[in-house]
Design a protein around this motif. Structure first.
Motif, PDB file in Angstrom:
ATOM      1  N   THR A  34       0.813  -1.222   0.000  1.00 58.06           N
ATOM      2  CA  THR A  34       0.000   0.000   0.000  1.00 58.06           C
ATOM      3  C   THR A  34       0.844   1.270   0.000  1.00 58.06           C
ATOM      4  OG1 THR A  34      -0.168  -0.193   2.411  1.00 58.06           O
ATOM      5  CG2 THR A  34      -1.985  -1.085   1.096  1.00 58.06           C
ATOM      6  N   SER A  35       2.143   1.154   0.354  1.00 56.10           N
ATOM      7  CA  SER A  35       2.996   2.352   0.406  1.00 56.10           C
ATOM      8  C   SER A  35       3.711   2.615  -0.911  1.00 56.10           C
ATOM      9  CB  SER A  35       4.042   2.198   1.520  1.00 56.10           C
ATOM     10  OG  SER A  35       5.034   1.235   1.159  1.00 56.10           O
ATOM     11  N   ILE A  36       3.489   1.728  -1.900  1.00 52.80           N
ATOM     12  CA  ILE A  36       4.235   1.815  -3.167  1.00 52.80           C
ATOM     13  C   ILE A  36       3.418   2.562  -4.218  1.00 52.80           C
ATOM     14  CG2 ILE A  36       5.280   0.481  -5.037  1.00 52.80           C
ATOM     15  CD1 ILE A  36       5.755  -1.754  -2.952  1.00 52.80           C
ATOM     16  N   HIS A  37       4.065   3.537  -4.853  1.00 50.80           N
ATOM     17  CA  HIS A  37       3.421   4.359  -5.878  1.00 50.80           C
ATOM     18  C   HIS A  37       4.118   4.123  -7.212  1.00 50.80           C
ATOM     19  CE1 HIS A  37       1.485   7.787  -7.797  1.00 50.80           C
ATOM     20  NE2 HIS A  37       2.677   8.219  -8.175  1.00 50.80           N
ATOM     21  N   ILE A  38       3.335   4.053  -8.297  1.00 44.67           N
ATOM     22  CA  ILE A  38       3.885   3.849  -9.643  1.00 44.67           C
ATOM     23  C   ILE A  38       3.793   5.152 -10.431  1.00 44.67           C
ATOM     24  CG2 ILE A  38       3.657   2.583 -11.814  1.00 44.67           C
ATOM     25  CD1 ILE A  38       2.408   0.296 -10.246  1.00 44.67           C
ATOM     26  N   ALA A  39       4.936   5.648 -10.899  1.00 45.83           N
ATOM     27  CA  ALA A  39       4.949   6.858 -11.727  1.00 45.83           C
ATOM     28  C   ALA A  39       4.425   6.522 -13.121  1.00 45.83           C
ATOM     29  CB  ALA A  39       6.366   7.424 -11.810  1.00 45.83           C
ATOM     30  N   PRO A  40       3.449   7.269 -13.638  1.00 46.47           N
ATOM     31  CA  PRO A  40       2.872   6.970 -14.954  1.00 46.47           C
ATOM     32  C   PRO A  40       3.930   6.989 -16.061  1.00 46.47           C
ATOM     33  CG  PRO A  40       1.535   8.594 -13.791  1.00 46.47           C
ATOM     34  CD  PRO A  40       2.812   8.433 -13.012  1.00 46.47           C
ATOM     35  N   GLY A  41       3.877   5.964 -16.941  1.00 44.51           N
ATOM     36  CA  GLY A  41       4.767   5.925 -18.101  1.00 44.51           C
ATOM     37  C   GLY A  41       6.207   5.607 -17.801  1.00 44.51           C
ATOM     38  N   HIS A  42       6.510   5.188 -16.566  1.00 45.33           N
ATOM     39  CA  HIS A  42       7.910   4.951 -16.182  1.00 45.33           C
ATOM     40  C   HIS A  42       8.444   3.641 -16.749  1.00 45.33           C
ATOM     41  CE1 HIS A  42      11.533   4.990 -13.703  1.00 45.33           C
ATOM     42  NE2 HIS A  42      11.230   3.781 -13.278  1.00 45.33           N
ATOM     43  N   ASN A  43       7.605   2.620 -16.798  1.00 40.65           N
ATOM     44  CA  ASN A  43       8.061   1.282 -17.178  1.00 40.65           C
ATOM     45  C   ASN A  43       8.121   1.112 -18.691  1.00 40.65           C
ATOM     46  OD1 ASN A  43       8.128  -1.632 -17.680  1.00 40.65           O
ATOM     47  ND2 ASN A  43       7.725  -1.839 -15.489  1.00 40.65           N
ATOM     48  N   LEU A  85       8.126   3.233  -7.272  1.00 38.48           N
ATOM     49  CA  LEU A  85       8.658   2.064  -7.954  1.00 38.48           C
ATOM     50  C   LEU A  85       9.697   2.460  -9.006  1.00 38.48           C
ATOM     51  CD1 LEU A  85       8.145  -1.074  -8.115  1.00 38.48           C
ATOM     52  CD2 LEU A  85       6.772  -0.567 -10.137  1.00 38.48           C
ATOM     53  N   ILE A  86      10.845   1.815  -8.956  1.00 39.72           N
ATOM     54  CA  ILE A  86      11.878   1.979  -9.971  1.00 39.72           C
ATOM     55  C   ILE A  86      11.797   0.846 -10.984  1.00 39.72           C
ATOM     56  CG2 ILE A  86      14.361   2.025 -10.436  1.00 39.72           C
ATOM     57  CD1 ILE A  86      14.766   3.220  -7.662  1.00 39.72           C
ATOM     58  N   ALA A  87      11.732  -0.381 -10.487  1.00 40.91           N
ATOM     59  CA  ALA A  87      11.704  -1.548 -11.371  1.00 40.91           C
ATOM     60  C   ALA A  87      10.995  -2.706 -10.666  1.00 40.91           C
ATOM     61  CB  ALA A  87      13.123  -1.959 -11.753  1.00 40.91           C
ATOM     62  N   GLY A  88      10.275  -3.517 -11.461  1.00 43.23           N
ATOM     63  CA  GLY A  88       9.586  -4.679 -10.909  1.00 43.23           C
ATOM     64  C   GLY A  88       8.078  -4.513 -10.854  1.00 43.23           C
ATOM     65  N   GLU A  89       7.515  -3.758 -11.798  1.00 38.33           N
ATOM     66  CA  GLU A  89       6.075  -3.486 -11.751  1.00 38.33           C
ATOM     67  C   GLU A  89       5.235  -4.758 -11.887  1.00 38.33           C
ATOM     68  OE1 GLU A  89       2.673  -0.649 -13.867  1.00 38.33           O
ATOM     69  OE2 GLU A  89       4.816  -0.278 -14.238  1.00 38.33           O
TER      70      GLU A  89
END
Length: 300
Positions: A34-43, A85-89
């Motif tokens: 729940t604490s992890i945020h995904i930046a749009p278009g990053h992956n 998130l940097i990697a591992g979506e």
């Protein structure tokens, strides 16, 4: 032959030291989903195929996580109380589907968006399971980021380097050899053609139904419908590269011949137009006007 994977070494002065320091500060920790945020278009995978993160696409991975857990930590950076998130979506989303509340992660502390993108590219380049298509798009994304050029400019740069018309000022030749075990020639002549595959063609390559090389000749066809029709024939018939190439060459020859035949007809007919009068002359003018419009639309 699959190229041997090697450790990625950043090639741009000033960036490598910063990233090495960030890599040295990483720590392994169980983090709440729940604490992890995904930046749009990053992956880069999401840029290539939006369906790669669908529940259906992640079902097998989610099932594996239920049985064995998350075997490879995801990568995160700190942003206040949030983790970005940097990697591992795919692993992150599949863990949610599997019912996990926490996930193992490598935490890299606070960093800029540009540094996060470079770390994502590094992690992506080091993974063994990438398909040829995914690896190609990730590789070009890496080169775009390191050079500041867009995709088309990177391809043009690689072509000039290969032909000796451009000094490799960004060190991409060494970077590609270290990261992927292949050189500028491969990426400028073969990998660049993967960028021009249609969605259907990419899916055929990724699913193993057709090798990418067999589809390259289709890129000579300018008519999208003709290209799709021939692709379906090649896919259903299991055509080889030579079969696809021979068919495309034959179609191209027919197209050139038709254009030549049409030119001959027009050359014979035009001198006779001055003999027309009345309604026939008006009709001829209308037809010429239509022909001119078609030609203008074709060259627009």
């Amino acid at each position: 032959m699959t190229p041997t994977k090697r450790a990625f070494r950043p090639m741009i002065p000033g960036i490598g030291g910063e990233l090495a320091e960030l890599m040295g500060r990483k720590r392994l920790q169980e983090v709440p989903l729940t604490s992890i945020h995904i930046a749009p278009g990053h992956n880069p995978r999401g840029r290539l195929n939006s369906q790669v993160f669908s529940d259906e696409a992640l079902a097998d991975l989610a099932e594996s996580i239920k049985e064995k857990g998350v075997l490879q930590p995801i990568w995160l950076r700190q942003d206040g109380e949030r983790h970005i998130l940097i990697a591992g979506e795919r692993r992150f989303r599949a863990a949610g589907l599997a019912g996990l509340q926490f996930i193992p992660a490598l935490l890299f502390g606070e960093m800029s968006g540009a540094q996060a993108l470079e770390l994502a590219i590094i992690e992506n380049a080091q993974r063994e399971e990438l398909s040829l298509v995914e690896q190609t798009f990730a590789g070009f994304q890496m080169m775009e980021h390191l050079t500041g050029m867009d995709q088309a400019e990177v391809v043009s740069y690689l072509h000039r380097v290969r032909k000796g018309r451009q000094a490799d000022t960004f060190g991409l030749s060494a970077l590609l050899r270290v990261t992927y075990g292949s050189d500028v020639s491969v990426w400028s002549q073969q990998r660049s053609k993967i960028l021009a595959l249609t969605d259907l063609e990419r899916q055929a390559v990724e699913s193993g139904k057709m090798p990418a090389k067999s589809l390259y000749p289709l890129q000579k066809l300018k008519d999208a419908e003709a290209r799709k029709k021939l692709f379906m024939q090649a896919l259903e018939g299991g055509w080889s590269h030579q079969q696809v190439k021979a068919t495309v060459d034959a179609l191209s020859h027919q197209h050139i011949q038709k254009k030549a035949d049409l030119t001959k007809v027009l050359n014979r007919a035009l001198p006779q137009l001055k003999a027309l009068d009345g309604a026939k002359a008006l009709r001829a003018q209308e037809l010429l006007a239509e022909l001119t419009t078609l030609l203008d639309e074709n060259t627009a």
